[in-house]
Scaffold this motif. Structure first.
Motif, PDB file in Angstrom:
ATOM      1  N   VAL A 183     -22.909  68.155 -19.198  1.00 50.11           N
ATOM      2  CA  VAL A 183     -24.182  67.857 -19.808  1.00 50.11           C
ATOM      3  C   VAL A 183     -24.172  66.175 -19.760  1.00 50.11           C
ATOM      4  N   GLY A 184     -25.511  65.717 -19.359  1.00 46.83           N
ATOM      5  CA  GLY A 184     -25.512  64.342 -19.039  1.00 46.83           C
ATOM      6  C   GLY A 184     -24.648  63.704 -17.749  1.00 46.83           C
ATOM      7  N   GLN A 185     -24.618  62.445 -17.749  1.00 40.09           N
ATOM      8  CA  GLN A 185     -23.995  61.837 -16.518  1.00 40.09           C
ATOM      9  C   GLN A 185     -24.372  62.556 -15.281  1.00 40.09           C
ATOM     10  N   HIS A 186     -25.556  62.759 -15.025  1.00 36.76           N
ATOM     11  CA  HIS A 186     -25.975  62.975 -13.627  1.00 36.76           C
ATOM     12  C   HIS A 186     -26.700  62.083 -12.977  1.00 36.76           C
ATOM     13  N   GLY A 187     -26.934  60.842 -13.538  1.00 43.37           N
ATOM     14  CA  GLY A 187     -27.527  59.605 -12.903  1.00 43.37           C
ATOM     15  C   GLY A 187     -27.521  59.520 -11.592  1.00 43.37           C
ATOM     16  N   LEU A 188     -26.319  58.853 -11.493  1.00 43.03           N
ATOM     17  CA  LEU A 188     -25.994  58.575  -9.928  1.00 43.03           C
ATOM     18  C   LEU A 188     -25.939  59.712  -8.853  1.00 43.03           C
ATOM     19  N   GLU A 189     -25.596  60.834  -9.411  1.00 39.78           N
ATOM     20  CA  GLU A 189     -25.928  61.999  -8.522  1.00 39.78           C
ATOM     21  C   GLU A 189     -27.300  62.389  -8.142  1.00 39.78           C
ATOM     22  N   ILE A 190     -28.242  61.919  -8.979  1.00 37.64           N
ATOM     23  CA  ILE A 190     -29.648  62.026  -8.833  1.00 37.64           C
ATOM     24  C   ILE A 190     -29.934  60.959  -7.789  1.00 37.64           C
ATOM     25  N   VAL A 191     -29.642  59.603  -7.945  1.00 41.17           N
ATOM     26  CA  VAL A 191     -30.018  58.579  -7.011  1.00 41.17           C
ATOM     27  C   VAL A 191     -29.664  58.793  -5.769  1.00 41.17           C
ATOM     28  N   ALA A 192     -28.208  59.233  -5.679  1.00 45.13           N
ATOM     29  CA  ALA A 192     -27.654  59.660  -4.397  1.00 45.13           C
ATOM     30  C   ALA A 192     -28.362  60.605  -3.628  1.00 45.13           C
ATOM     31  N   ALA A 193     -28.829  61.778  -4.302  1.00 43.37           N
ATOM     32  CA  ALA A 193     -29.739  62.732  -3.508  1.00 43.37           C
ATOM     33  C   ALA A 193     -30.960  62.313  -3.166  1.00 43.37           C
ATOM     34  N   LEU A 194     -31.476  61.316  -3.781  1.00 47.75           N
ATOM     35  CA  LEU A 194     -32.799  60.619  -3.610  1.00 47.75           C
ATOM     36  C   LEU A 194     -32.847  59.469  -2.491  1.00 47.75           C
ATOM     37  N   SER A 195     -31.362  59.268  -2.088  1.00 54.50           N
ATOM     38  CA  SER A 195     -31.695  57.738  -1.441  1.00 54.50           C
ATOM     39  C   SER A 195     -30.867  58.122  -0.120  1.00 54.50           C
ATOM     40  N   GLN A 196     -31.064  57.283   0.902  1.00 53.62           N
ATOM     41  CA  GLN A 196     -30.598  57.230   2.319  1.00 53.62           C
ATOM     42  C   GLN A 196     -28.957  56.628   2.139  1.00 53.62           C
ATOM     43  N   THR A 220     -27.255  49.277  -5.236  1.00 56.68           N
ATOM     44  CA  THR A 220     -28.294  49.196  -4.370  1.00 56.68           C
ATOM     45  C   THR A 220     -28.377  50.515  -3.752  1.00 56.68           C
ATOM     46  N   ALA A 221     -29.752  50.959  -3.655  1.00 57.53           N
ATOM     47  CA  ALA A 221     -30.057  52.266  -3.172  1.00 57.53           C
ATOM     48  C   ALA A 221     -31.309  52.031  -2.126  1.00 57.53           C
ATOM     49  N   LEU A 222     -31.187  52.823  -1.168  1.00 65.91           N
ATOM     50  CA  LEU A 222     -32.143  52.766  -0.022  1.00 65.91           C
ATOM     51  C   LEU A 222     -32.894  53.682  -0.127  1.00 65.91           C
ATOM     52  N   ILE A 223     -34.304  53.937  -0.169  1.00 71.98           N
ATOM     53  CA  ILE A 223     -35.082  55.099  -0.322  1.00 71.98           C
ATOM     54  C   ILE A 223     -35.912  55.167   1.002  1.00 71.98           C
ATOM     55  N   ALA A 224     -36.020  56.022   1.431  1.00 74.46           N
ATOM     56  CA  ALA A 224     -37.349  56.492   2.493  1.00 74.46           C
ATOM     57  C   ALA A 224     -38.505  56.685   2.030  1.00 74.46           C
ATOM     58  N   LEU A 225     -39.728  55.887   2.431  1.00 74.57           N
ATOM     59  CA  LEU A 225     -40.849  56.018   1.739  1.00 74.57           C
ATOM     60  C   LEU A 225     -41.750  56.878   2.483  1.00 74.57           C
ATOM     61  N   ARG A 226     -41.290  57.696   3.591  1.00 78.93           N
ATOM     62  CA  ARG A 226     -41.879  58.536   4.377  1.00 78.93           C
ATOM     63  C   ARG A 226     -41.437  59.924   4.931  1.00 78.93           C
TER      64      ARG A 226
END
Length: 151
Positions: free
Chosen positions: A118-131, A145-151
């Motif tokens: 329960v909780g503490q999934h923030g970086l897991e989510i960020v890693a899944a959404l980032s390159q 720092t997170a790199l995110i593809a925009l296309r």
């Protein structure tokens, strides 16, 4: 100050004749008064400004991903950091770099997926959404720092 940037966003623009739209944005927030929605709003406004004149508009899905990444990184800085929080956004082509700095010295740790936690999934989510996701100590705290593809 109600969560607004300490001095308001500072936007760097391309020199004359270069790509239209802002090249980057940096704003500083006070942890005590920051509302996470304000950081998300700054990111959405930056994305909108960065795509003016672009042949490739940012999709709604990419905009949603950026908002979620900003929300998670800023929330982490508010909960576990110290001092002022700096949000920097920079777009290069179809990639957005999101950087959050704060004065805390404890580095966040990515955890393996655990649907029972329960909780503490923030970086897991960020890693899944980032390159890519980079967490670094700095002389005055830490930088994520997170790199995110925009296309």
């Amino acid at each position: 100050m109600g969560g607004a940037g300490q001095n308001g966003p500072s936007i760097r623009r391309a020199p004359d004749g270069a790509q239209a739209g802002p090249q980057g944005l940096s704003t500083t927030f006070r942890r005590e008064t920051l509302r996470i929605a304000e950081a998300r709003r700054v990111a959405v406004e930056y994305l909108a400004a960065s795509q003016r004149g672009s042949e490739h508009p940012v999709s709604e899905r990419a905009t949603d991903a950026v908002q979620l990444v900003v929300s998670e990184l800023i929330t982490n800085a508010v909960k576990y950091g110290r001092g002022l929080i700096e949000l920097t956004l920079s777009r290069t082509g179809d990639t957005l770099t999101v950087t959050v700095r704060d004065g805390g010295t404890t580095l966040p740790v990515t955890r393996s997926a655990d649907p029972g936690r329960v909780g503490q999934h923030g970086l897991e989510i960020v890693a899944a959404l980032s390159q890519s996701l980079e967490i670094r100590p700095e002389a005055a705290g830490k930088r994520v720092t997170a790199l995110i593809a925009l296309r």
